[in-house]
Design an enzyme around this catalytic site. Structure first.
Site, mmCIF file in Angstrom:
data_model
loop_
_atom_site.group_PDB
_atom_site.id
_atom_site.type_symbol
_atom_site.label_atom_id
_atom_site.label_comp_id
_atom_site.label_asym_id
_atom_site.label_seq_id
_atom_site.Cartn_x
_atom_site.Cartn_y
_atom_site.Cartn_z
ATOM 1 N N ASP A 81 125.138 -8.044 31.834
ATOM 2 C CA ASP A 81 124.366 -9.054 31.462
ATOM 3 C C ASP A 81 123.034 -8.609 31.965
ATOM 4 O O ASP A 81 122.535 -7.927 33.212
ATOM 5 C CB ASP A 81 124.728 -10.493 32.328
ATOM 6 C CG ASP A 81 123.772 -11.496 31.782
ATOM 7 O OD1 ASP A 81 123.554 -11.782 30.622
ATOM 8 O OD2 ASP A 81 122.959 -11.886 32.837
ATOM 9 N N GLU A 86 135.262 7.067 37.664
ATOM 10 C CA GLU A 86 136.592 7.102 38.501
ATOM 11 C C GLU A 86 137.580 6.367 37.647
ATOM 12 O O GLU A 86 138.752 6.730 38.218
ATOM 13 C CB GLU A 86 136.174 6.310 39.789
ATOM 14 C CG GLU A 86 135.339 6.930 40.799
ATOM 15 C CD GLU A 86 134.982 5.734 42.037
ATOM 16 O OE1 GLU A 86 135.799 4.934 42.043
ATOM 17 O OE2 GLU A 86 134.011 5.873 42.582
#
Length: 529
Positions: A216, A265
């Protein structure tokens, strides 16, 4: 969830041509009978989403929140709000979606917290100059008694972007910055604790199997040094330009690099930024290889229904990502934007144009986003004043009606509201009785319905080799029309005039409306190979 179990092997990441389906959870499906949609309702409708043919869902905010801005004011980013369920329900939703080869992405709100967040409570209690206040933008006011805001910035929702607090000793005190509602204090992204906490939040959800995030206000977070005044002559509610000091400051890119390091990751996950930036070069900076994977480009949603404006929007969107080797994104509506049926004129002509634009959107290279209910041809709803809940309505002094008209719940079945959305008679926003012919039940077996058009289009898009290639070539077409060809061989033609036109050469795959004597009717689009 492994790649082998979910999608066929491909040389490109799954998100480069994915179909994302945005779910506004309050308005999708209510499983508890309180008139508000929830995660259990989403889980119950996964079969429908599989039938529709989407690759991923994007959940608007479901984290713990007092709901001052319907979830975009987060008090605990690592928990589910009881309105929507709990972590157990979320875990079950993720597992069951993955079993249907549907990925799950969720909203992330890094620009601000709720005033109910423990950090903000600690900041109020600690007082001026404290480490707790350094997580936010607290400033002394102007004037002899500090009674004036620290600068002249307005809130996106109306009114000033500053609210004065009462200090622990009861005296009038400092002011805090909130680009949106007063209940949404902006975080200070120069503070390392803020970045570390976001990384913790990212790993919390990724470890639970979430496949990515919609960020957002991805062009927010970073603020200019000194928070200078600005000439707001062109300021409008829910809008900003590229020079607006509240957004698009250079420091934002280091924030996204930090976010991307965490995402890396977890291979095969995606970060999609909400980026209200007009300049193509500056837009492209957000999706450089070490920043966000995708960025929402709203040009197509903003374009008028006309060949010239639509072609310009398409060329602009492709150009915005070309320089950085990025993937274009396409959307016609979302929870902040007027629904396309209404935007294109409303009634039968608005519906015809919305159907045509879905065909155009799905023909374009890149990722596409469908807002829940678009596949049913839902229009905006003109709600009565007393039903409005968007904070913009109150903050604007009842001069701006806000975004509730595009957030009315999805109709599923039956002949009267709430059309199977809830077991209770009332829904959090009222549903119009005229939607009896727009329900999923009414459309699912009707081969001429908007829902059937979406299903056919998405199936063809997923299976046909002609939907390949990252570029398009423009065809010559009659005035008021446009046509383009994907490098894989698909041709898309749009007739935005008021008379039928001949189709380009080729075999007809799909049309948004029946042909008229072999020609494409007005306000219609078609695919050919």
């Amino acid at each position: 969830m492994t790649t082998d179990e979910t999608v066929p092997e491909t040389t490109d990441p799954w998100w480069t041509n994915a179909v994302f389906y945005q779910i506004y959870p309050r308005s999708f499906s209510d499983s508890t009978g309180d008139g508000v949609g929830d995660l259990g309702g989403v889980r119950d409708r996964l079969g429908y989403l599989e039938l529709l043919g989407v690759d991923a869902i994007w959940l608007s905010p479901v984290m713990r929140s007092p709901m001052a801005d319907h979830g975009y004011d987060v008090s605990d980013p690592r928990d589910i709000d009881p309105l929507f369920g709990d972590l157990e329900v979320m875990d079950a939703l993720i597992a069951q979606a993955h079993a249907r080869r549907i990925r799950v992405t969720m909203d992330l709100v890094p620009n601000h917290t709720s005033v109910a967040h423990p950090w903000f409570a600690a900041a109020l209690a600690a007082g001026p100059g404290s480490p707790e206040r350094a997580r936010y933008h607290f400033r002394d006011g102007l004037g002899e008694d500090g009674s004036q805001p620290p600068n002249n910035w307005p809130s996106i929702f109306g009114g000033p972007a500053w609210t004065r607090v009462t200090e622990p000793d009861g005296s009038p005190g400092q002011w805090y910055l909130h680009i949106f509602a007063p209940e949404q204090p902006d975080l200070n992204w120069d503070n390392q604790e803020v970045a570390d906490d976001l990384a913790t939040t990212l790993r919390f959800w990724l470890d639970r199997g979430v496949d990515g995030f919609r960020i957002d206000v991805a062009h927010g977070m970073a603020k200019p040094e000194g928070l200078p005044d600005y000439d707001w002559e062109s300021n409008r509610l829910l809008s900003n330009d590229d020079n607006d000091p509240r957004f698009n400051n250079p420091g934002v890119h280091e924030i996204h690099r930090g976010l991307r390091k965490v995402m890396n990751e977890y291979p095969d996950t995606v970060a999609v930024g909400e980026i209200w930036v007009r300049d193509n070069e500056r837009f492209g900076e957000y999706i450089r290889p070490d920043e966000l994977h995708l960025g929402f480009n709203f040009r197509l949603a903003e374009a008028e229904f006309g060949a010239d404006s639509l072609r310009e929007a398409i060329e602009n969107s492709l150009g915005a990502v070309a320089a950085v080797g990025g993937t274009p994104t396409w959307t016609l509506s979302n929870h902040d934007v007027e629904r396309e049926v209404t935007r294109y004129g409303g009634g039968e002509i608005g519906l015809a144009r919305a159907r045509a634009m879905a065909v155009v959107e799905f023909a374009l290279p890149g990722a596409v986003f469908i807002y829940n209910g678009a596949e049913l041809g839902l229009p905006n709803v003109d709600l009565p004043d007393e039903a409005l809940q968007d904070p913009v309505w109150e903050r604007s002094g009842h001069t701006e009606r806000g975004r509730d008209g595009c957030r009315v719940p999805v109709p599923w079945e039956g002949a009267a509201p709430p059309f199977g959305f809830s077991s209770t008679e009332t829904s959090w926003l009222p549903m119009p009785p005229e939607w009896a012919d727009r329900t999923v039940e009414a459309q699912i077996e009707d081969v001429t319905s908007t829902l059937s058009l979406y299903r056919s289009a998405l199936e063809l898009r997923a299976l046909r080799p002609e939907f390949s290639g990252n570029e398009i070539d423009w065809y010559g077409s009659p005035s008021g029309c446009l046509a383009f060809r994907r490098r894989g061989g698909l041709v898309c033609a749009l007739n935005a005039t008021d008379a039928p036109i001949p189709l380009p050469p080729g075999e007809l795959l799909l049309a948004s409306a029946p042909l008229v004597n072999g020609e494409l009717p007005p306000n219609a689009a078609a695919w050919l190979v």
